[in-house]
Every structure is written in C-alpha cells, then in structure tokens.
Design a protein around this motif. Sequence first.
Motif: not given
Length: 290
Positions: A127-128, A135-138, A167-174, A260-265
């Motif tokens: 994601y750009d 930031c969202y799925e689309d 496709v499942l775009r995963l955030a940081g796994l923990y 910086l990063g992004k806030k995924m929703n």
Amino acid sequence: MASSSSPIETSSGSSLNAATSSNVVGMNDLLIVGPGVLGRIIAKMWQQEFPGSKILGQTMSTDHHSELAELGVVPFLKGSPLSDKVPYVIFCAPPSHTEDYPGDVRIAASNWNGEGSFLFTSSTAPYDKYDNDWCYEDSPVVSLGRSPRTDVLLKAENVALEAGGCVLRLAGLYKEDRGAHTYWLAKGIVDARPDHILNLIHYEDAASLSIAIMKKRLRSRIFVGCDNHPLSRQEVMDCGNRCGKFNKKFEAFIGTDGPLGKKMNNSKTREEIGWEPKYPSFPAFLGLED
C-alpha cells in the motif's frame, strides 16, 4: 501426491501418494504451502472445522516433517509432483527462501482443483501510504518497479488473482514470543523513529480470517487482515514494558528520520467475511486496557 510409480514417503511412514490418490481426495482437503507458524495454526483450526479432512504441507526441507506429521499434516518436499489436485490451497510461504516467488505461487495454484478456494497470504507493505494516515482494502498500491520488496509481492498476488484465487494482505503478525516487539526487546535500543505507525494481527486471528475467507469460496478478491488498532512503535514497546510478561525492559528508539507508516482499516473485509478478531488489539492481548 506423487506419481503412482514412485510414492513420496513421509516421515510418518505413510505414502503421500496413497494418502491423496484420486479415490480418497475429500471435499475439504487442504494443501498448505509453507506450514510454518501461521500454517500450523491454520492446520489445527482446519482440523477442528473439518474433522476427517486431509491436510498436506509442502516444505522446503525435511527438517520439521516429524513435527508436522504429529500435527496430522502429511508433509512433502517442494518440487515433489502431486498426482491429484485438492479443493483448498493456502500459500503461507515467505518470499525470502526462493528465487521465483511468483513461480512458486503459480505451481501452488496448479495444485488447486478450482472447487473450494485458493488463498495467497501477502502483506500490507504494497500500500502506497507513508504518512501515518488511514489505508483501506482498495487504497492505491505502489507501482511496479519502485521497490524489489513490493514488486515480488505484487507479482505473486497477480498470479494468485489471475488463477481465481484470493489475496489476504496481512499486517504484522505476532504472538507473545514472536513479532516486532520481541526483536526490539532483544535489542533494547533501536535506531528507528518511535512515531512510525504499525499495524498488527495475532497469528490466531490471521489463521481464523484465512479460514473464514476460504470457506466463502470467493474468486479473485483482495482482503486485509489487521486488528484495526494501529500503534506507534513507541506505543507497542510501552505496552510491552507495562504488561509484566517479559523479563527485560525496552530502552528507546533513537531514530529521527525515515518514512512513517500507515493506519490499516479492514472494516470492509470484516463485514463481507463476517469475521472479528479474538484479540482486538495488542494491548488487549497483553491484558492491558486500551
């Protein structure tokens, strides 16, 4: 699923060919490409969801075949031909141990019979967005050619989508003993900016979401896996210091530059799939109030 003339012998003493010959392939049989931490959790959940189904695990080496066999997974080496396709395939292998990641995804897709679901687990990295905004799925992704890291993911995603897979775009796994927090905790002082936003998802939640998507039997769709609770690097490590679960304290991030990063929703994913995480946030997982 090797040719009948040369069945693959697994460490459990059973023949992969015998276990997966055409007259015994079940409607819920699953192939896990890369049965590591995430793949093994998926295997356990799949067994609970579909008792009696067969689970195959494609690996890069025989190092963990005995452990996989004990979990009820029939292990076999990458490159071993399969005699029969299976209805469910999930690709969990990372791009770090192969020279042709998209090619590996193409081979995995060729082992899918097109009936159940094919799922490729990717990353939110393409994601750009680098301003700590939502930031969202689309949301737009980076263009091909900008970064080797995102190029390999996007090319692999395209292979999966073209095959009819999702496709499942995963955030940081923990989990408690695995994730960015454990790496930073071990280092103590990290040369990275503290205000960079991270997106997280517990391994168990990534597994349950993967299975929920596969059960929908959708085609050529992109989903996102995250807990909808983005945190800065500093907030993550403050939680680690406060929770009392670790035997050392993180000291500091000392970096002052870098992206910086992004806030995924992933609210759209949740609504369509009908899924909610077991652990709604990293602080909640650690037993802290948000």
